[in-house]
Every structure is written in structure tokens, then in C-alpha cells.
Write a protein that holds these residues in place. Structure first.
Motif, PDB file in Angstrom:
ATOM      1  N   UNK A 106     -55.412  32.117  56.366  1.00 22.30           N
ATOM      2  CA  UNK A 106     -54.508  31.246  57.104  1.00 22.30           C
ATOM      3  C   UNK A 106     -54.713  29.780  56.735  1.00 22.30           C
ATOM      4  N   UNK A 107     -53.604  29.096  56.520  1.00 18.42           N
ATOM      5  CA  UNK A 107     -53.639  27.651  56.282  1.00 18.42           C
ATOM      6  C   UNK A 107     -53.215  26.957  57.561  1.00 18.42           C
ATOM      7  N   UNK A 108     -53.988  25.995  58.012  1.00 18.92           N
ATOM      8  CA  UNK A 108     -53.655  25.242  59.215  1.00 18.92           C
ATOM      9  C   UNK A 108     -53.655  23.748  58.891  1.00 18.92           C
ATOM     10  N   UNK A 109     -53.123  22.977  59.816  1.00 23.35           N
ATOM     11  CA  UNK A 109     -53.192  21.514  59.697  1.00 23.35           C
ATOM     12  C   UNK A 109     -53.768  20.958  60.986  1.00 23.35           C
ATOM     13  N   UNK A 110     -54.438  19.834  60.860  1.00 22.62           N
ATOM     14  CA  UNK A 110     -54.983  19.170  62.035  1.00 22.62           C
ATOM     15  C   UNK A 110     -53.858  18.510  62.821  1.00 22.62           C
ATOM     16  N   UNK A 111     -54.069  18.310  64.096  1.00 23.26           N
ATOM     17  CA  UNK A 111     -53.045  17.711  64.946  1.00 23.26           C
ATOM     18  C   UNK A 111     -52.666  16.301  64.508  1.00 23.26           C
ATOM     19  N   UNK A 112     -53.555  15.642  63.774  1.00 25.67           N
ATOM     20  CA  UNK A 112     -53.288  14.273  63.313  1.00 25.67           C
ATOM     21  C   UNK A 112     -52.713  14.223  61.900  1.00 25.67           C
ATOM     22  N   UNK A 113     -52.381  15.373  61.340  1.00 24.52           N
ATOM     23  CA  UNK A 113     -51.799  15.406  59.994  1.00 24.52           C
ATOM     24  C   UNK A 113     -50.447  14.709  59.991  1.00 24.52           C
ATOM     25  N   UNK A 114     -50.139  14.042  58.882  1.00 24.54           N
ATOM     26  CA  UNK A 114     -48.858  13.349  58.746  1.00 24.54           C
ATOM     27  C   UNK A 114     -47.763  14.342  58.365  1.00 24.54           C
ATOM     28  N   UNK A 115     -46.496  13.982  58.568  1.00 23.34           N
ATOM     29  CA  UNK A 115     -45.401  14.860  58.133  1.00 23.34           C
ATOM     30  C   UNK A 115     -45.491  15.188  56.647  1.00 23.34           C
ATOM     31  N   UNK A 116     -45.917  14.208  55.833  1.00 18.27           N
ATOM     32  CA  UNK A 116     -46.047  14.445  54.403  1.00 18.27           C
ATOM     33  C   UNK A 116     -47.087  15.522  54.121  1.00 18.27           C
TER      34      UNK A 116
END
Length: 233
Positions: free
Chosen positions: A98-108
Motif C-alpha cells: 500500500x502507498x499512502x501519503x501524509x496528511x501534510x502532503x501537497x496536492x503535487x
């Protein structure tokens, strides 16, 4: 704007020990095509989607590989296919990497993950725990909600011409890609030569993006440099 601003906070999830049938029912009941698989601690351990449930023995759609593929793979591929089509637990058919992103990740950063991994949705985590999910639809909603810019004040044609010239100069693939720029009452005329339709359109888009431009008349011609003496015409 960050991932936490884009995401859907109410996420439909399922546990790894739940059944394939329950996963299908949840997707149908909530009109979704996939969902995160979350353990008891709230950690994302997988993703299950419609694609994981297409090849099922119950439907008679299990995959039938040729015998030689089983030989060259050492039996691994047929074994994986069997598990996908016969397993009853979500843990056995889900995508576990699974690939996740942090809540502070930018739209880019979110879009880059979607593009590189070729996925339609990405879970959002905070300190390892699931807090939401961002889908392509979330990005489209954000785009649609962007307020239009305040109309720019009317500019002198000479000033506007300078700004358009600066904008298209950044995209100049050749010295003659824009031979002339004419501005009358905020309307821009582009003249010149480029070697492709995409270059022609890019110059138009650059001009349209200059605040104060009311319209763009694109008179740039597409010419093959090899046939025109490298723009000598």
C-alpha cells in the motif's frame, strides 16, 4: 492546500479477516470501487478494489493459465491466481503493498503518487493511522471550487504586449516561433512559425494566461523545419 484539506475524512474500510462477500457488499452499499484494509490498530495494511474480485470461481471467471506458464514461473503464478479466485478472506486477495501519503502532503505530491503508481485513490495517514482518503474525484472537486481570479484592470496595449511577449518567450522553441505580437484593445494576435500543433497551442495558452488579455487570435503556422530551410521559408 494539503492532503488533509482535499481528503474525504469518512472512509469506508474493512478488516483483513472479513470475507470477500462482505467486501463486495460494502462496495455496493457505499457506491465505491475500492477501500482500505485496516487492522485493529487503525493501520492501513492493504487496499481491496473491484479488480481484486473479478476473477472468482463463484462467477466462473477464474483465470486459466497455459501449462507452460506454470513451468517457467515455478508454479508461482498459477498459485497466486488460485488464491485470488478461491480465497474467502480479504487478506488473501487485497493488494498488500500500500502507498499512502501524509496528511501534510501537497496536492503535487498526491498527484505524483497517483501517476507513478497508476492508482485512483490514496489513503491519507497521520502518525501511521488512517485519517482519510484522496481520490481523483477529490482533486476534481478542489479544482472546481477554486474561485476565479478577480478580473485584471484594463491595461495599456503596449504594456499588455510586453507581458504577452515575456510569457511566450519562455516557451520559444525557435527565434521565429513568434515573429510578431499585435495587441488591440486587449485582443492579442500571435504570428510566427513552430514545428508542431502542441507548440502552437502552448503559445496560445501562455498568451491566454496573461492577466488583462481578452482574446487570442492564433495565426502561428505549423511548418516542418526540414522542409522550410530551418525557418528560412
Amino acid at each position: 492546500m494539503k492532503a488533509i484539506d482535499l481528503m474525504t475524512p469518512r472512509v469506508i474500510t474493512i478488516g483483513p479477516e472479513e470475507t470477500i462477500a462482505e467486501a463486495a457488499r460494502k462496495m455496493l452499499a457505499n457506491n465505491i470501487s475500492g477501500m482500505p484494509v485496516v487492522d485493529a490498530a487503525g493501520k492501513v495494511v492493504g487496499i481491496i478494489s473491484e479488480g481484486d474480485l473479478l476473477r472468482r470461481v463463484e462467477l466462473g471467471t477464474e483465470r486459466h493459465r497455459s501449462w507452460w506458464l506454470g513451468l517457467v514461473s515455478g508454479g508461482t503464478v498459477p498459485a497466486e491466481d488460485f488464491i485470488k479466485s478461491h480465497a474467502r478472506r480479504v487478506a488473501d486477495v487485497m493488494t498488500s503493498h500500500v502507498v499512502t501519503v501524509d496528511e501534510n502532503a501537497t496536492p503535487d505530491e498526491v498527484v505524483r503518487v497517483m501517476e507513478t503508481r497508476r492508482i485512483k485513490r490514496v489513503p491519507v495517514v497521520s502518525r501511521g493511522a488512517l485519517v482519510g482518503i484522496v481520490s481523483r474525484a477529490n482533486l476534481l472537486r478542489a479544482l472546481a471550487s477554486v474561485s476565479p481570479e478577480t478580473p485584471a484592470a484594463a491595461l495599456d496595449d503596449r504594456v499588455l504586449k510586453e507581458r504577452v511577449a515575456a510569457a511566450v518567450k519562455e516557451l520559444s522553441w525557435d527565434s521565429r516561433s513568434h515573429d510578431a505580437i499585435v495587441v488591440r484593445n486587449g485582443a492579442v494576435q500571435l504570428w510566427g512559425f513552430v514545428s508542431s500543433e502542441s507548440q502552437r497551442d502552448a503559445l496560445r495558452v501562455a498568451a491566454e494566461g496573461v492577466p488583462g488579455v481578452k482574446a487570442v487570435e492564433n495565426n502561428i503556422q505549423v511548418v516542418d523545419p526540414a522542409e522550410s530551410g530551418a525557418w528560412g521559408l
